[in-house]
Design a protein around this motif. Structure first.
Motif, PDB file in Angstrom:
ATOM      1  N   ARG A 165       0.790  -1.344   0.019  1.00  0.00           N
ATOM      2  CA  ARG A 165       0.039  -0.026   0.096  1.00  0.00           C
ATOM      3  C   ARG A 165       0.912   1.195   0.067  1.00  0.00           C
ATOM      4  O   ARG A 165       2.056   1.314   0.808  1.00  0.00           O
ATOM      5  CB  ARG A 165      -0.934   0.012   1.120  1.00  0.00           C
ATOM      6  N   MET A 166       0.381   2.069  -0.933  1.00  0.00           N
ATOM      7  CA  MET A 166       1.159   3.648  -1.058  1.00  0.00           C
ATOM      8  C   MET A 166       0.564   4.552  -0.255  1.00  0.00           C
ATOM      9  O   MET A 166      -0.492   4.801  -0.133  1.00  0.00           O
ATOM     10  CB  MET A 166       1.357   3.871  -2.216  1.00  0.00           C
ATOM     11  N   TYR A 167       1.436   5.112   0.535  1.00  0.00           N
ATOM     12  CA  TYR A 167       1.183   6.379   1.319  1.00  0.00           C
ATOM     13  C   TYR A 167       1.318   7.646   0.504  1.00  0.00           C
ATOM     14  O   TYR A 167       2.127   8.074   0.374  1.00  0.00           O
ATOM     15  CB  TYR A 167       1.515   6.309   2.877  1.00  0.00           C
ATOM     16  N   VAL A 168       0.109   8.297   0.067  1.00  0.00           N
ATOM     17  CA  VAL A 168       0.450   9.489  -0.745  1.00  0.00           C
ATOM     18  C   VAL A 168      -0.190  10.498  -0.078  1.00  0.00           C
ATOM     19  O   VAL A 168      -1.325  10.728   0.531  1.00  0.00           O
ATOM     20  CB  VAL A 168      -0.537   9.058  -2.228  1.00  0.00           C
ATOM     21  N   ARG A 169       0.345  11.678   0.019  1.00  0.00           N
ATOM     22  CA  ARG A 169       0.127  13.024   0.594  1.00  0.00           C
ATOM     23  C   ARG A 169       0.145  14.223  -0.212  1.00  0.00           C
ATOM     24  O   ARG A 169       1.034  14.187  -1.299  1.00  0.00           O
ATOM     25  CB  ARG A 169       0.845  13.422   1.776  1.00  0.00           C
ATOM     26  N   SER A 170      -0.838  15.092  -0.043  1.00  0.00           N
ATOM     27  CA  SER A 170      -0.755  16.450  -0.782  1.00  0.00           C
ATOM     28  C   SER A 170      -0.838  17.294   0.628  1.00  0.00           C
ATOM     29  O   SER A 170      -1.071  16.726   1.574  1.00  0.00           O
ATOM     30  CB  SER A 170      -1.810  16.729  -1.703  1.00  0.00           C
ATOM     31  N   VAL A 171      -0.777  18.856   0.310  1.00  0.00           N
ATOM     32  CA  VAL A 171      -0.843  19.622   1.294  1.00  0.00           C
ATOM     33  C   VAL A 171      -2.314  19.352   2.145  1.00  0.00           C
ATOM     34  O   VAL A 171      -2.293  19.598   3.452  1.00  0.00           O
ATOM     35  CB  VAL A 171      -0.942  20.974   0.727  1.00  0.00           C
ATOM     36  N   THR A 172      -3.186  19.185   1.174  1.00  0.00           N
ATOM     37  CA  THR A 172      -4.642  19.082   1.791  1.00  0.00           C
ATOM     38  C   THR A 172      -5.128  17.620   2.123  1.00  0.00           C
ATOM     39  O   THR A 172      -6.288  17.446   2.789  1.00  0.00           O
ATOM     40  CB  THR A 172      -5.720  19.652   0.850  1.00  0.00           C
ATOM     41  N   ASP A 173      -4.359  16.696   1.731  1.00  0.00           N
ATOM     42  CA  ASP A 173      -5.091  15.313   1.850  1.00  0.00           C
ATOM     43  C   ASP A 173      -4.056  14.397   1.945  1.00  0.00           C
ATOM     44  O   ASP A 173      -2.785  14.643   1.910  1.00  0.00           O
ATOM     45  CB  ASP A 173      -5.604  14.987   0.172  1.00  0.00           C
ATOM     46  N   ALA A 174      -4.402  13.164   2.683  1.00  0.00           N
ATOM     47  CA  ALA A 174      -3.358  11.999   2.629  1.00  0.00           C
ATOM     48  C   ALA A 174      -4.074  10.665   2.523  1.00  0.00           C
ATOM     49  O   ALA A 174      -5.300  10.655   3.127  1.00  0.00           O
ATOM     50  CB  ALA A 174      -2.660  12.169   4.160  1.00  0.00           C
ATOM     51  N   ARG A 175      -3.676   9.739   2.065  1.00  0.00           N
ATOM     52  CA  ARG A 175      -4.365   8.465   1.684  1.00  0.00           C
ATOM     53  C   ARG A 175      -3.422   7.371   1.445  1.00  0.00           C
ATOM     54  O   ARG A 175      -2.496   7.574   1.084  1.00  0.00           O
ATOM     55  CB  ARG A 175      -5.508   8.929   0.347  1.00  0.00           C
ATOM     56  N   TRP A 176      -3.929   6.165   1.501  1.00  0.00           N
ATOM     57  CA  TRP A 176      -3.503   5.104   1.381  1.00  0.00           C
ATOM     58  C   TRP A 176      -3.906   4.383   0.043  1.00  0.00           C
ATOM     59  O   TRP A 176      -5.322   4.408  -0.013  1.00  0.00           O
ATOM     60  CB  TRP A 176      -3.730   4.223   2.578  1.00  0.00           C
ATOM     61  N   VAL A 177      -3.237   3.988  -0.875  1.00  0.00           N
ATOM     62  CA  VAL A 177      -3.652   3.338  -2.229  1.00  0.00           C
ATOM     63  C   VAL A 177      -3.158   1.901  -2.352  1.00  0.00           C
ATOM     64  O   VAL A 177      -1.674   1.817  -2.207  1.00  0.00           O
ATOM     65  CB  VAL A 177      -3.174   4.365  -3.369  1.00  0.00           C
ATOM     66  N   SER A 178      -3.911   1.100  -2.374  1.00  0.00           N
ATOM     67  CA  SER A 178      -3.534  -0.162  -2.747  1.00  0.00           C
ATOM     68  C   SER A 178      -2.354  -0.225  -4.163  1.00  0.00           C
ATOM     69  O   SER A 178      -2.702   0.422  -4.935  1.00  0.00           O
ATOM     70  CB  SER A 178      -4.524  -1.405  -2.961  1.00  0.00           C
ATOM     71  N   ALA A 179      -1.516  -1.019  -4.324  1.00  0.00           N
ATOM     72  CA  ALA A 179      -0.764  -1.059  -5.641  1.00  0.00           C
ATOM     73  C   ALA A 179      -1.388  -1.210  -6.611  1.00  0.00           C
ATOM     74  O   ALA A 179      -0.973  -0.873  -7.558  1.00  0.00           O
ATOM     75  CB  ALA A 179       0.635  -2.204  -5.213  1.00  0.00           C
TER      76      ALA A 179
END
Lengths: 160, 294
Positions: free
Chosen positions: B135-149
């Motif tokens: 799972r990839m942890y992806v962030r931006s200034v406003t958001d943070a989410r886990w995305v499955s490969a």
């Protein structure tokens, strides 16, 4: 916009103002006139430009000079440690004809320095695996492998 | 062979880096190890107006055990992953595959997150991420989410990330007990881009029947390619040579549709896929059954 950087190369400090897009390989060759670092493919494949960044072998054509700010770089010019004598690995290459045109040699030597520090008594397979990251178009690698084996022995004899 | 001019920023924290990506949007590129981005810049195939260098962000360099799985900061060097005893223990498939990634001088600088986010169809790490359900942890200034490969890869050099987002961490779950795993690839020279490769993960139940199987290929499509029909064929079977051969054949003929290039034509790629699939499935099944090397 130019950025001011301070880089230690072969134990000497250099302060320069550089464009961010200047590759470390070109910085060494054109700004510092250390032309021992050779530039072959400029996309990380040939290994001729390999230098040590804080002791780790890396492609200088895939780094920007600004990324070396405050860091230590070692090039083939520093291998003699200021003694004007061949490094044991260089002596191995000289003795075993590990080079013909010599274009690839600086990159191979710089790859070998940390390799032989970590692995003073490598097998032929380990040597060939290490050399896979450096392309030589003259010698066919057999002489280079023999040169590395002799270089490794000379380092051990020197430190014994 | 010199890159076009760009503005250079070297932030010290993830928040600063995300702020720069938000400010410059699609004009900015994060610079990780640079082992893929800088060649494309040298060729001027990429001409980002702004580079956000992540090499000074210490919080992105880590390997640790968490909730029984492996967590790697995006800037962890591939060489560090290769040499980590923790990776070897928790994620032996990852450990086995790391030496196949380019040459040691490239792995010294290349990062796990850089390769995962680059999404090169010939790269090993995206395939491993899909095979291992990372799972990839992806962030931006406003958001943070886990995305499955599986959801992360969207095609040729394309991921689910928006321009202002950045991959900051990847999580590899531990394989359940009874699992076996293997990776292999074929390249003209070790360290070169592979013409084909595959990762396999197989799980056996108490009766030594295959209850889970996953086979993922590199260099046969626009990203990591899962051989779903082959995996389905194997589930419910005894992991014997015949069943594995049938699955490998299905993978090579049904699951993939490789295109040719100067290194290998489609027929040769299918041949490689069949041979490699048989090898990795065999080794994975042996490891799952505890009969490896017997």
């Amino acid at each position: 916009m130019d950025q001011t950087i301070s880089v230690r190369v072969n134990d000497r400090s250099y302060d320069r103002s550089v464009e961010p897009r200047l590759l470390l390989s070109d910085f060494l060759r054109h700004e510092l006139e250390l032309t021992g670092t050779h530039v072959g493919c400029e996309h990380g494949v040939c290994g001729a430009c390999t230098v040590l960044l804080d002791g780790v072998a890396v492609r200088s054509c895939l780094l920007f000079a600004v990324q070396a700010d405050g860091r230590d770089v070692s090039t083939v010019e520093g291998l003699d440690g200021g003694t004007q004598a061949l490094h044991p690995i260089q002596h191995g290459f000289w003795e075993r004809h590990g080079l013909q045109c010599g274009f690839c040699t600086p990159g191979i030597l710089m790859s070998l320095v940390p390799f032989l520090q970590e692995n003073p008594n490598p097998t032929e397979e380990e040597i060939r695996d290490l050399l896979s990251g450096n392309i030589c178009r003259c010698t066919g690698y057999q002489k280079i492998v023999e040169a590395v084996q002799l270089g490794a022995r000379l380092i051990q004899e020197k430190s014994a | 062979m010199k890159p076009a001019a760009f503005d250079y920023f070297a932030p010290g924290t993830v928040d600063e880096a995300l702020g720069l990506l938000a400010d410059y949007g699609g004009d900015a590129k994060p610079l990780a190890g640079g082992q893929s981005l800088v060649p494309t810049m040298n060729f001027r195939l990429a001409q980002p107006a702004v580079l956000v260098d992540l090499n000074g962000i210490e919080e992105l360099f880590f390997i640790r055990e968490e909730e029984g799985g492996l967590r790697c900061g995006a800037m962890t060097r591939q060489r560090s992953v290769e040499r980590s005893a923790l990776v070897q223990r928790i994620s032996p498939l990852l450990h086995e595959a790391m030496p196949h990634i380019a040459h040691s001088q490239i792995r010294n600088r290349g990062t796990i997150g850089g390769s995962l986010a680059h999404a090169d169809p010939a790269a090993e790490l995206p395939v491993l991420a899909v095979a291992l359900d990372a799972r990839m942890y992806v962030r931006s200034v406003t958001d943070a989410r886990w995305v499955s490969a599986r959801d992360f890869y969207m095609g040729l050099f394309a991921t689910a990330m928006l321009p202002e987002e950045m991959l900051v961490e990847v999580a590899f779950p531990t394989l359940p007990s009874g699992s076996g795993w293997a990776f292999d690839e074929v390249a003209r020279q070790h360290g070169n881009y592979a013409m084909c490769g595959a990762a396999a993960v197989v799980g056996l139940d108490g009766r030594r029947v295959v209850e889970r199987a996953r086979l993922v290929f590199l260099s046969v499509g626009e990203g990591p390619v899962e051989a779903e029909q082959a995996a389905a064929l194997l589930v419910g079977e005894q992991p014997n040579a015949e069943a594995i051969r049938a699955a490998a054949e299905t993978a090579a003929t049904q699951d993939i549709d490789p295109v040719g290039d100067i290194h290998a034509g489609p027929a040769f790629r299918r041949h490689l896929a069949r041979v490699i699939a048989e090898r990795v499935l065999t080794r994975a099944c042996e490891r799952a059954a505890g009969t490896e090397g017997q």
